[in-house]
Design a protein around this motif. Structure first.
Motif, mmCIF file in Angstrom:
data_model
loop_
_atom_site.group_PDB
_atom_site.id
_atom_site.type_symbol
_atom_site.label_atom_id
_atom_site.label_comp_id
_atom_site.label_asym_id
_atom_site.label_seq_id
_atom_site.Cartn_x
_atom_site.Cartn_y
_atom_site.Cartn_z
ATOM 1 N N ARG A 130 74.500 43.494 -79.164
ATOM 2 C CA ARG A 130 73.200 43.529 -79.830
ATOM 3 C C ARG A 130 73.139 42.514 -80.976
ATOM 4 O O ARG A 130 72.058 42.089 -81.374
ATOM 5 C CB ARG A 130 72.931 44.927 -80.383
ATOM 6 C CG ARG A 130 72.281 45.885 -79.398
ATOM 7 C CD ARG A 130 71.989 47.213 -80.081
ATOM 8 N NE ARG A 130 71.025 48.000 -79.340
ATOM 9 C CZ ARG A 130 70.476 49.116 -79.775
ATOM 10 N NH1 ARG A 130 70.802 49.582 -80.985
ATOM 11 N NH2 ARG A 130 69.604 49.778 -79.053
ATOM 12 N N LYS A 131 74.287 42.166 -81.502
ATOM 13 C CA LYS A 131 74.354 41.223 -82.615
ATOM 14 C C LYS A 131 74.421 39.794 -82.083
ATOM 15 O O LYS A 131 75.109 39.515 -81.102
ATOM 16 C CB LYS A 131 75.576 41.514 -83.486
ATOM 17 C CG LYS A 131 75.589 42.931 -84.057
ATOM 18 C CD LYS A 131 76.895 43.209 -84.766
ATOM 19 C CE LYS A 131 76.961 44.647 -85.275
ATOM 20 N NZ LYS A 131 78.268 44.950 -85.906
ATOM 21 N N TYR A 132 73.709 38.906 -82.757
ATOM 22 C CA TYR A 132 73.736 37.494 -82.354
ATOM 23 C C TYR A 132 74.921 36.824 -83.057
ATOM 24 O O TYR A 132 74.786 36.168 -84.076
ATOM 25 C CB TYR A 132 72.426 36.808 -82.728
ATOM 26 C CG TYR A 132 72.295 35.410 -82.164
ATOM 27 C CD1 TYR A 132 72.172 35.213 -80.790
ATOM 28 C CD2 TYR A 132 72.290 34.299 -82.997
ATOM 29 C CE1 TYR A 132 72.052 33.949 -80.263
ATOM 30 C CE2 TYR A 132 72.170 33.026 -82.471
ATOM 31 C CZ TYR A 132 72.052 32.855 -81.108
ATOM 32 O OH TYR A 132 71.940 31.594 -80.593
ATOM 33 N N ASN A 133 76.090 37.045 -82.471
ATOM 34 C CA ASN A 133 77.345 36.584 -83.060
ATOM 35 C C ASN A 133 78.055 35.670 -82.068
ATOM 36 O O ASN A 133 78.317 36.081 -80.927
ATOM 37 C CB ASN A 133 78.221 37.790 -83.402
ATOM 38 C CG ASN A 133 79.449 37.411 -84.206
ATOM 39 O OD1 ASN A 133 79.893 36.272 -84.179
ATOM 40 N ND2 ASN A 133 79.995 38.371 -84.938
ATOM 41 N N PRO A 134 78.408 34.435 -82.460
ATOM 42 C CA PRO A 134 79.085 33.516 -81.536
ATOM 43 C C PRO A 134 80.391 34.067 -80.974
ATOM 44 O O PRO A 134 80.837 33.638 -79.899
ATOM 45 C CB PRO A 134 79.349 32.278 -82.409
ATOM 46 C CG PRO A 134 78.315 32.336 -83.479
ATOM 47 C CD PRO A 134 78.097 33.793 -83.748
ATOM 48 N N VAL A 153 70.904 31.503 -70.088
ATOM 49 C CA VAL A 153 69.887 32.552 -70.100
ATOM 50 C C VAL A 153 69.717 33.092 -71.512
ATOM 51 O O VAL A 153 68.592 33.322 -71.983
ATOM 52 C CB VAL A 153 70.264 33.686 -69.120
ATOM 53 C CG1 VAL A 153 69.375 34.908 -69.330
ATOM 54 C CG2 VAL A 153 70.167 33.203 -67.688
ATOM 55 N N ASN A 154 70.826 33.304 -72.188
ATOM 56 C CA ASN A 154 70.777 33.822 -73.558
ATOM 57 C C ASN A 154 70.059 32.842 -74.485
ATOM 58 O O ASN A 154 69.257 33.238 -75.337
ATOM 59 C CB ASN A 154 72.194 34.079 -74.069
ATOM 60 C CG ASN A 154 72.222 35.083 -75.194
ATOM 61 O OD1 ASN A 154 72.080 36.277 -74.979
ATOM 62 N ND2 ASN A 154 72.387 34.596 -76.411
ATOM 63 N N TYR A 155 70.324 31.559 -74.272
ATOM 64 C CA TYR A 155 69.672 30.532 -75.096
ATOM 65 C C TYR A 155 68.161 30.535 -74.865
ATOM 66 O O TYR A 155 67.375 30.500 -75.823
ATOM 67 C CB TYR A 155 70.252 29.157 -74.777
ATOM 68 C CG TYR A 155 69.513 28.024 -75.442
ATOM 69 C CD1 TYR A 155 69.701 27.742 -76.793
ATOM 70 C CD2 TYR A 155 68.600 27.242 -74.731
ATOM 71 C CE1 TYR A 155 69.014 26.716 -77.421
ATOM 72 C CE2 TYR A 155 67.907 26.218 -75.340
ATOM 73 C CZ TYR A 155 68.124 25.953 -76.691
ATOM 74 O OH TYR A 155 67.421 24.931 -77.298
ATOM 75 N N SER A 161 69.847 38.202 -79.798
ATOM 76 C CA SER A 161 71.031 39.001 -79.475
ATOM 77 C C SER A 161 71.800 38.293 -78.369
ATOM 78 O O SER A 161 71.380 37.250 -77.877
ATOM 79 C CB SER A 161 70.638 40.411 -79.028
ATOM 80 O OG SER A 161 70.083 40.378 -77.727
ATOM 81 N N PHE A 162 72.918 38.873 -77.966
ATOM 82 C CA PHE A 162 73.670 38.356 -76.825
ATOM 83 C C PHE A 162 73.525 39.273 -75.611
ATOM 84 O O PHE A 162 74.249 39.134 -74.629
ATOM 85 C CB PHE A 162 75.152 38.187 -77.192
ATOM 86 C CG PHE A 162 75.525 36.773 -77.527
ATOM 87 C CD1 PHE A 162 75.923 35.888 -76.531
ATOM 88 C CD2 PHE A 162 75.469 36.316 -78.824
ATOM 89 C CE1 PHE A 162 76.254 34.585 -76.830
ATOM 90 C CE2 PHE A 162 75.789 35.012 -79.148
ATOM 91 C CZ PHE A 162 76.191 34.140 -78.138
ATOM 92 N N LEU A 163 72.585 40.196 -75.666
ATOM 93 C CA LEU A 163 72.377 41.114 -74.555
ATOM 94 C C LEU A 163 71.901 40.426 -73.270
ATOM 95 O O LEU A 163 72.325 40.820 -72.178
ATOM 96 C CB LEU A 163 71.401 42.214 -74.960
ATOM 97 C CG LEU A 163 71.988 43.315 -75.847
ATOM 98 C CD1 LEU A 163 70.891 44.277 -76.290
ATOM 99 C CD2 LEU A 163 73.090 44.074 -75.119
#
Length: 328
Positions: A6-10, A76-78, A90-92
């Motif tokens: 859920r967190k946008y963390n690299p 897709v995330n980008y 997020s990274f979901l």
């Protein structure tokens, strides 16, 4: 797991690698002795003058497919975060794409639909850009060319031309020149293919390329019974996703709403185009992985009960791994 993504963390890019490997580890251990890889349609096979069908061992085949899925998940995330499809970063989307691309074992190997997913991502990026474009002629031309290239790899991809036109309806006021530019882009690719056929004295067979489009819809699809079991949690996720989307739909930005409508149409058009191929392959539905990932990510991003959605997700992943163990 869900709370982490859920967190946008690299750092999640590293965790994503572990998920990709986990969902393929069993299949790698139980890989069949031989896996064929068909990269393009038969009518373009002569354009690839090397023997590649059996170039990779089964393990290498699966690992290369995993690498492609990982790259697609990041793209897709980008796209989802760049266009704010979910309302917050997020990274979901990446996680859900990896899971959606691993549901069935035919998804885990190299296939034309897997290759075409790169084109789907590229097209979605361009279609979402239509909303704020001053002049969409160039975008329409590019989209038409992408559909044509996808058709050379996997003929059912031709129906994405319908999706392009629908995207123009959703995001743009009607402009005949923009619509014609998509057709021109498509014709450009096939014009060069026609020239190739003419130069090789096969121009008569060029017009047979589109004959499969006249195939009648099948009255039934025969797949293994255990496959239906995995569709149960998928149906549950879709129900929860659309419930959450309907609750928050009008609180979203207009562009985000239009983007979600586009995802629904991608899912329907990609799914229904399976009948074009004479031999049905479950891998076709990889083309539905991207919109599926967006829908699932939407639910898990806004779900309230942590114990429920975490348990549900872990059970789903466990089910995928379990059915890799058992072929019944």
């Amino acid at each position: 797991m869900i709370s982490l993504f859920r967190k946008y963390n690299p750092v999640n890019t590293a965790w994503l690698v572990l998920v990709v490997i986990l969902l393929r580890l069993v299949y790698i251990a139980k890989a069949p002795d031989k896996l064929d890889f068909i990269f393009v349609e038969t009518f373009t096979r002569s354009l690839v003058p090397v023997a590649y069908e059996n170039a990779f061992s089964p393990v290498i085949n699966i690992l290369l497919a995993a690498l492609l899925v990982y790259g697609q998940a990041l793209l897709v995330n980008y796209v989802a975060n760049f266009y704010n499809l979910l309302g917050r970063p997020s990274f979901l989307p990446a996680l859900m794409f990896v899971v959606a691309s691993s549901i069935f074992t035919p998804f885990l190997i190299l296939s034309p639909p897997l290759i075409c997913n790169f084109l789907v991502i590229w097209m979605i990026f361009k279609m979402l850009a239509l909303y704020k474009a001053d002049n969409a002629n160039a975008l329409g031309y590019d989209l038409g060319m992408l559909v044509a290239v996808g058709s050379l790899i996997y003929l059912p991809f031709i129906y994405f031309m319908v999706l392009v036109w629908i995207a123009f309806i959703i995001f743009r006021p009607f402009n005949i020149r923009e619509w014609l530019s998509t057709i021109l882009g498509y014709i450009t690719i096939f014009f060069f293919l026609a020239v190739y056929y003419y130069m090789t004295d096969r121009i008569d067979s060029f017009f047979n390329i589109w004959l499969p489009l006249g195939t009648k819809l099948p009255t039934s699809i025969v797949i293994k019974q255990y496959t239906y079991v995995l569709l149960i949690p998928v149906a549950v996720f879709f129900f929860l996703s659309f419930t959450k989307i309907s609750a928050l739909y009008y609180k979203s930005y207009i562009h985000s709403r239009k983007g979600l409508i586009l995802m629904v149409l991608i899912f329907l058009i990609a799914g229904l185009s399976f009948y074009v191929k004479a031999e049905f392959r479950l891998s076709h539905f990889l083309l539905c992985a991207l919109p599926t990932a967006i829908f699932f990510a939407y639910y898990f991003l806004y779900a309230k009960w942590k114990w429920f959605y975490e348990t549900l997700f872990l059970l789903f992943v466990a089910g995928i791994i379990f059915f890799q163990f058992n072929n019944f």
